[in-house]
Motif scaffolding. Sequence first.
Motif, PDB file in Angstrom:
ATOM      1  N   THR A   1       0.834  -1.209   0.000  1.00 40.00           N
ATOM      2  CA  THR A   1       0.000   0.000   0.000  1.00 40.00           C
ATOM      3  C   THR A   1       0.866   1.255   0.000  1.00 40.00           C
ATOM      4  O   THR A   1       0.551   2.242  -0.670  1.00 40.00           O
ATOM      5  CB  THR A   1      -0.935  -0.006   1.223  1.00 40.00           C
ATOM      6  OG1 THR A   1      -1.677  -1.212   1.219  1.00 40.00           O
ATOM      7  CG2 THR A   1      -1.883   1.161   1.194  1.00 40.00           C
ATOM      8  N   ASN A   2       1.970   1.219   0.732  1.00 37.78           N
ATOM      9  CA  ASN A   2       2.886   2.361   0.775  1.00 37.78           C
ATOM     10  C   ASN A   2       3.468   2.649  -0.612  1.00 37.78           C
ATOM     11  O   ASN A   2       3.535   3.808  -1.025  1.00 37.78           O
ATOM     12  CB  ASN A   2       3.997   2.103   1.793  1.00 37.78           C
ATOM     13  CG  ASN A   2       4.894   3.300   1.969  1.00 37.78           C
ATOM     14  OD1 ASN A   2       4.434   4.430   2.040  1.00 37.78           O
ATOM     15  ND2 ASN A   2       6.198   3.048   2.016  1.00 37.78           N
TER      16      ASN A   2
ATOM     17  N   GLU B   1       2.141   1.848  -3.475  1.00 40.89           N
ATOM     18  CA  GLU B   1       1.044   2.355  -4.305  1.00 40.89           C
ATOM     19  C   GLU B   1       0.769   3.832  -4.007  1.00 40.89           C
ATOM     20  O   GLU B   1       0.517   4.617  -4.925  1.00 40.89           O
ATOM     21  CB  GLU B   1      -0.223   1.540  -4.088  1.00 40.89           C
ATOM     22  CG  GLU B   1      -0.175   0.160  -4.716  1.00 40.89           C
ATOM     23  CD  GLU B   1      -1.452  -0.621  -4.482  1.00 40.89           C
ATOM     24  OE1 GLU B   1      -2.035  -1.079  -5.479  1.00 40.89           O
ATOM     25  OE2 GLU B   1      -1.858  -0.764  -3.305  1.00 40.89           O
ATOM     26  N   SER B   2       0.835   4.212  -2.738  1.00 42.08           N
ATOM     27  CA  SER B   2       0.586   5.616  -2.388  1.00 42.08           C
ATOM     28  C   SER B   2       1.704   6.535  -2.889  1.00 42.08           C
ATOM     29  O   SER B   2       1.524   7.745  -2.961  1.00 42.08           O
ATOM     30  CB  SER B   2       0.396   5.770  -0.875  1.00 42.08           C
ATOM     31  OG  SER B   2       1.606   5.546  -0.199  1.00 42.08           O
ATOM     32  N   ASN B   3       2.850   5.956  -3.242  1.00 43.24           N
ATOM     33  CA  ASN B   3       3.955   6.724  -3.806  1.00 43.24           C
ATOM     34  C   ASN B   3       4.000   6.648  -5.334  1.00 43.24           C
ATOM     35  O   ASN B   3       5.035   6.941  -5.936  1.00 43.24           O
ATOM     36  CB  ASN B   3       5.290   6.257  -3.210  1.00 43.24           C
ATOM     37  CG  ASN B   3       5.514   6.831  -1.842  1.00 43.24           C
ATOM     38  OD1 ASN B   3       5.600   8.037  -1.676  1.00 43.24           O
ATOM     39  ND2 ASN B   3       5.577   5.972  -0.833  1.00 43.24           N
TER      40      ASN B   3
END
Length: 161
Positions: free
Chosen positions: A77-78, A80-82
């Motif tokens: 998720t991290n 993807e958020s970047n």
Amino acid sequence: MENSYDRSRTNVPVHSLSSYEMGSDDVNVVCTYGKISVWFGRQTPDVVVGQTLIAISKVDKSAVYETELICDFDSITNYESNGYVLVSYAKADNGYRAMFNVPFHSNKALFHLAENIIEELKTDDASLDIYWNGDDSDITKLSDEFRKIEGWNIKEIIYKD
């Protein structure tokens, strides 16, 4: 009015490129149709890592770097958020094996990729294969962008027979 640089370019024989190699002592870039291979040596300055990625992005926003990472589920998720795009993931012995595309149209993804490369350079050289849709004119544009990076030179040009 035409300048000497423009005239010199029109006198260049028109041949299809097979590969075009540029760089410095710390960086090597080989461009072919479909792929840009980049090698960063451990001594590569941080700013050059960023300049290299930005130059590619300026010429082909559709370029993409594929990477496989072993990480815990929350890290997916991290990433993807970047700006990374998750392609697939599967449970592995020590976490999850995740495949990501890093799109060159996303400044956020490029910034995160540059941070990861800079971190890797603290212990080892870094190599990337970036996939793009470049042709002869795009390779020329990329060469013009790379020439703006201090200390870069043409190393080798190979034409198709």
